[in-house]
Design a protein around this motif. Structure first.
Motif, PDB file in Angstrom:
ATOM      1  N   LYS A 160      -1.003 -15.547  -6.224  1.00 28.63           N
ATOM      2  CA  LYS A 160      -0.419 -14.653  -7.221  1.00 28.63           C
ATOM      3  C   LYS A 160      -1.256 -14.761  -8.486  1.00 28.63           C
ATOM      4  O   LYS A 160      -1.386 -15.849  -9.065  1.00 28.63           O
ATOM      5  N   VAL A 161      -1.810 -13.634  -8.910  1.00 30.08           N
ATOM      6  CA  VAL A 161      -2.733 -13.594 -10.039  1.00 30.08           C
ATOM      7  C   VAL A 161      -1.986 -13.117 -11.283  1.00 30.08           C
ATOM      8  O   VAL A 161      -1.431 -12.018 -11.301  1.00 30.08           O
ATOM      9  N   LYS A 162      -1.969 -13.941 -12.319  1.00 26.93           N
ATOM     10  CA  LYS A 162      -1.345 -13.567 -13.580  1.00 26.93           C
ATOM     11  C   LYS A 162      -2.327 -12.718 -14.395  1.00 26.93           C
ATOM     12  O   LYS A 162      -3.456 -13.142 -14.666  1.00 26.93           O
ATOM     13  N   LEU A 178     -13.942 -14.662  -4.795  1.00 24.50           N
ATOM     14  CA  LEU A 178     -13.802 -15.980  -4.172  1.00 24.50           C
ATOM     15  C   LEU A 178     -12.802 -15.973  -3.018  1.00 24.50           C
ATOM     16  O   LEU A 178     -12.868 -16.828  -2.135  1.00 24.50           O
ATOM     17  N   ALA A 179     -11.886 -15.010  -3.037  1.00 21.39           N
ATOM     18  CA  ALA A 179     -10.787 -14.962  -2.060  1.00 21.39           C
ATOM     19  C   ALA A 179     -10.814 -13.603  -1.357  1.00 21.39           C
ATOM     20  O   ALA A 179     -10.040 -12.701  -1.688  1.00 21.39           O
ATOM     21  N   PRO A 180     -11.704 -13.425  -0.385  1.00 19.65           N
ATOM     22  CA  PRO A 180     -11.905 -12.095   0.206  1.00 19.65           C
ATOM     23  C   PRO A 180     -10.727 -11.639   1.058  1.00 19.65           C
ATOM     24  O   PRO A 180     -10.011 -12.440   1.654  1.00 19.65           O
ATOM     25  N   HIS A 181     -10.542 -10.318   1.078  1.00 16.29           N
ATOM     26  CA  HIS A 181      -9.573  -9.675   1.968  1.00 16.29           C
ATOM     27  C   HIS A 181     -10.221  -9.530   3.340  1.00 16.29           C
ATOM     28  O   HIS A 181     -11.402  -9.240   3.433  1.00 16.29           O
ATOM     29  N   PRO A 182      -9.496  -9.712   4.453  1.00 15.52           N
ATOM     30  CA  PRO A 182      -8.058  -9.962   4.561  1.00 15.52           C
ATOM     31  C   PRO A 182      -7.689 -11.440   4.684  1.00 15.52           C
ATOM     32  O   PRO A 182      -6.529 -11.759   4.925  1.00 15.52           O
ATOM     33  N   GLN A 183      -8.657 -12.317   4.536  1.00  9.04           N
ATOM     34  CA  GLN A 183      -8.370 -13.742   4.698  1.00  9.04           C
ATOM     35  C   GLN A 183      -7.357 -14.248   3.659  1.00  9.04           C
ATOM     36  O   GLN A 183      -6.562 -15.147   3.952  1.00  9.04           O
ATOM     37  N   VAL A 184      -7.409 -13.675   2.460  1.00 14.82           N
ATOM     38  CA  VAL A 184      -6.527 -14.111   1.383  1.00 14.82           C
ATOM     39  C   VAL A 184      -5.769 -12.906   0.835  1.00 14.82           C
ATOM     40  O   VAL A 184      -6.367 -11.887   0.486  1.00 14.82           O
ATOM     41  N   THR A 185      -4.454 -13.031   0.768  1.00 13.04           N
ATOM     42  CA  THR A 185      -3.592 -11.994   0.187  1.00 13.04           C
ATOM     43  C   THR A 185      -3.461 -12.230  -1.309  1.00 13.04           C
ATOM     44  O   THR A 185      -3.208 -13.351  -1.740  1.00 13.04           O
ATOM     45  N   LEU A 186      -3.628 -11.158  -2.090  1.00 12.64           N
ATOM     46  CA  LEU A 186      -3.459 -11.252  -3.534  1.00 12.64           C
ATOM     47  C   LEU A 186      -2.239 -10.453  -3.980  1.00 12.64           C
ATOM     48  O   LEU A 186      -2.003  -9.337  -3.518  1.00 12.64           O
ATOM     49  N   ARG A 187      -1.480 -11.038  -4.881  1.00 17.37           N
ATOM     50  CA  ARG A 187      -0.386 -10.371  -5.574  1.00 17.37           C
ATOM     51  C   ARG A 187      -0.679 -10.457  -7.070  1.00 17.37           C
ATOM     52  O   ARG A 187      -1.350 -11.388  -7.509  1.00 17.37           O
ATOM     53  N   VAL A 211      -4.313  -5.370  -3.213  1.00 15.11           N
ATOM     54  CA  VAL A 211      -3.208  -6.134  -3.792  1.00 15.11           C
ATOM     55  C   VAL A 211      -1.918  -5.750  -3.078  1.00 15.11           C
ATOM     56  O   VAL A 211      -1.660  -4.571  -2.804  1.00 15.11           O
ATOM     57  N   GLU A 212      -1.102  -6.753  -2.751  1.00 19.84           N
ATOM     58  CA  GLU A 212       0.105  -6.515  -1.962  1.00 19.84           C
ATOM     59  C   GLU A 212       1.181  -5.807  -2.779  1.00 19.84           C
ATOM     60  O   GLU A 212       1.861  -4.904  -2.297  1.00 19.84           O
ATOM     61  N   PHE A 213       1.380  -6.243  -4.036  1.00 21.81           N
ATOM     62  CA  PHE A 213       2.322  -5.591  -4.945  1.00 21.81           C
ATOM     63  C   PHE A 213       2.026  -6.055  -6.364  1.00 21.81           C
ATOM     64  O   PHE A 213       1.276  -7.021  -6.582  1.00 21.81           O
ATOM     65  N   VAL A 214       2.607  -5.340  -7.336  1.00 21.14           N
ATOM     66  CA  VAL A 214       2.471  -5.710  -8.742  1.00 21.14           C
ATOM     67  C   VAL A 214       3.858  -6.019  -9.286  1.00 21.14           C
ATOM     68  O   VAL A 214       4.796  -5.227  -9.148  1.00 21.14           O
ATOM     69  N   GLU A 215       3.958  -7.164  -9.925  1.00 22.47           N
ATOM     70  CA  GLU A 215       5.249  -7.643 -10.417  1.00 22.47           C
ATOM     71  C   GLU A 215       5.387  -7.358 -11.917  1.00 22.47           C
ATOM     72  O   GLU A 215       4.486  -7.673 -12.704  1.00 22.47           O
ATOM     73  N   LEU A 236       0.701   1.294  -5.812  1.00 18.72           N
ATOM     74  CA  LEU A 236       1.087  -0.001  -5.258  1.00 18.72           C
ATOM     75  C   LEU A 236       2.592  -0.207  -5.372  1.00 18.72           C
ATOM     76  O   LEU A 236       3.227   0.320  -6.291  1.00 18.72           O
ATOM     77  N   PRO A 237       3.182  -0.992  -4.478  1.00 14.24           N
ATOM     78  CA  PRO A 237       4.599  -1.350  -4.621  1.00 14.24           C
ATOM     79  C   PRO A 237       4.833  -2.130  -5.909  1.00 14.24           C
ATOM     80  O   PRO A 237       3.973  -2.894  -6.357  1.00 14.24           O
ATOM     81  N   LEU A 238       6.005  -1.941  -6.501  1.00 16.68           N
ATOM     82  CA  LEU A 238       6.361  -2.558  -7.769  1.00 16.68           C
ATOM     83  C   LEU A 238       7.536  -3.501  -7.582  1.00 16.68           C
ATOM     84  O   LEU A 238       8.500  -3.167  -6.892  1.00 16.68           O
ATOM     85  N   MET A 239       7.454  -4.666  -8.208  1.00 14.82           N
ATOM     86  CA  MET A 239       8.510  -5.678  -8.094  1.00 14.82           C
ATOM     87  C   MET A 239       9.095  -5.976  -9.465  1.00 14.82           C
ATOM     88  O   MET A 239       8.364  -6.167 -10.436  1.00 14.82           O
ATOM     89  N   ALA A 240      10.415  -6.041  -9.552  1.00 16.94           N
ATOM     90  CA  ALA A 240      11.107  -6.399 -10.792  1.00 16.94           C
ATOM     91  C   ALA A 240      11.300  -7.909 -10.872  1.00 16.94           C
ATOM     92  O   ALA A 240      11.716  -8.539  -9.903  1.00 16.94           O
ATOM     93  N   ASP A 241      11.009  -8.459 -12.036  1.00 18.13           N
ATOM     94  CA  ASP A 241      11.323  -9.856 -12.309  1.00 18.13           C
ATOM     95  C   ASP A 241      12.136  -9.934 -13.591  1.00 18.13           C
ATOM     96  O   ASP A 241      13.359 -10.075 -13.563  1.00 18.13           O
ATOM     97  N   GLU A 242      11.478  -9.773 -14.743  1.00 18.27           N
ATOM     98  CA  GLU A 242      12.204  -9.811 -16.018  1.00 18.27           C
ATOM     99  C   GLU A 242      13.261  -8.715 -16.113  1.00 18.27           C
ATOM    100  O   GLU A 242      14.195  -8.823 -16.915  1.00 18.27           O
TER     101      GLU A 242
END
Length: 353
Positions: A160-162, A178-187, A211-215, A236-242
């Motif tokens: 998860k990338v801030k 450093l973290a190529p797709h599809p070996q590494v999933t990024l959010r 990117v899998e989704f944006v939070e 991209l899919p959107l995720m609610a947190d705050e």
């Protein structure tokens, strides 16, 4: 029951920075409850993880526990009277992180009395828990690269990338290199840092890099019209947190997001989180379990719900320099729930306040 508590200071392995703040350590409060059942005394534990963003800190948590002890709120309750506990909590506004630790401790006691892990008490299949992400906080480019390399060397293949700084694009590109797709999933998590156009400017880069989704991309001052535009134009899919705290927030989140992130500190515990999971499913929302800077006590408590959700971000204890508890076990991004009774958490080192 009386509430016994102690403060716990947990230094981060690296200074943890998001769009609105940086922290070198996290202060939590450990709760211990004792209950007698059929001639035996059982001990249940939980962890409050207060956040100033939600109006709590360690001092307010401790004051709340002193108030509960003074008023005898728990004195006549058994560990199986969760509904009565919640009804009493509803009369006392706020203090959700503080309430969460007590809620956790009640379930810990239930499982220990019945000699069952909490996830099994709920009839869940622990093998269905999804992988957890590992968070790369905002930092200078060299530090971000180093943290990414360390995470990958430890087997974490969901990161998860801030974002939410002026260096968003180069930081993200360095991590993806450093973290190529599809070996590494990024959010991606912006922690409510952007205006709509800020997001739309960087969205093609994120989308092209799988990117899998944006939070929580938008500032909390944005309007409903901004959120409507965001959902209509986002690739991209959107995720609610705050934007998602408790059950009452689910309907609005269903209008503007595709998923929600649940945390102890926002929901007030496992009981409310379980309600929110069912409500989110009824609104066709996907669900992630998250957290703040915490030990394996709180992480493992929330992980009891993991077979019911789509995503996990349960890396709180992994980000710490030292974890005083042993609970869920990680093998890279995959984790395994303990089979011990209750929450299944045991002390790793002496816990001091």
């Amino acid at each position: 029951m009386q509430i016994h508590y102690q403060r716990l200071t947990l230094p981060y392995e690296f200074t943890f920075t998001i769009s609105r703040q940086s922290n070198a350590e996290s202060t939590t409060v450990i709760v211990t409850l004792h209950a007698d059942h059929e001639g035996k005394t059982y001990q249940g534990q939980g962890e409050a993880v207060p956040s100033s963003f939600y109006g709590e800190d360690a001092e307010s948590v401790c004051r709340f526990y002193d108030q509960l002890n003074g008023d005898g709120v728990l004195s006549d309750l058994s560990p199986f009277e969760i509904q009565k506990l919640q009804a009493r909590f509803e009369k006392i506004p706020g203090n959700l992180a503080a309430k969460s630790a007590i809620d956790q401790a009640f379930y810990d006691l239930q499982g220990k009395i019945l000699n069952l892990p909490v996830w099994k008490l709920w009839g869940l299949d622990a093998t269905q828990a999804p992988k957890s992400s590992y968070t790369i906080g905002i930092a200078d480019l060299d530090t971000v690269k180093r943290k990414t390399e360390i995470a990958l060397s430890r087997g974490y293949d969901v990161l998860k990338v801030k974002l939410g700084s002026p260096q968003d694009a180069p930081l993200f590109e360095a991590i993806r290199a450093l973290a190529p797709h599809p070996q590494v999933t990024l959010r991606v998590d912006a922690n409510a840092a952007w205006e709509v156009q800020d997001f739309l400017n960087i969205a093609p880069l994120l989308s092209e890099n799988h990117v899998e989704f944006v939070e929580e991309p938008l500032k909390l001052t944005c309007t409903d019209a901004d959120y409507e535009r965001l959902k209509a134009e986002s690739p991209l899919p959107l995720m609610a947190d705050e934007s998602c705290h408790t059950l009452k927030d689910i309907p609005r989140c269903a209008r503007y997001f595709h998923a929600i992130n649940l945390k102890h500190t926002k929901t007030g515990g496992l009981t409310e989180a379980l309600r929110m999971i069912h409500a989110a499913r009824a609104h066709n929302l996907r669900i992630m379990l998250g957290g703040f800077g915490e030990s394996s006590l709180s992480v493992t408590a929330f992980a009891q719900l993991s077979p019911l959700v789509d995503y996990c971000d349960l890396d709180g204890a992994l980000l710490m320099g030292e974890d005083p508890y042993e609970g869920i076990v990680f093998e890279g991004s995959r984790f395994y729930l303990p089979h011990r009774p209750g929450l299944g958490v045991i002390p790793r080192i002496p816990v001091t306040g």
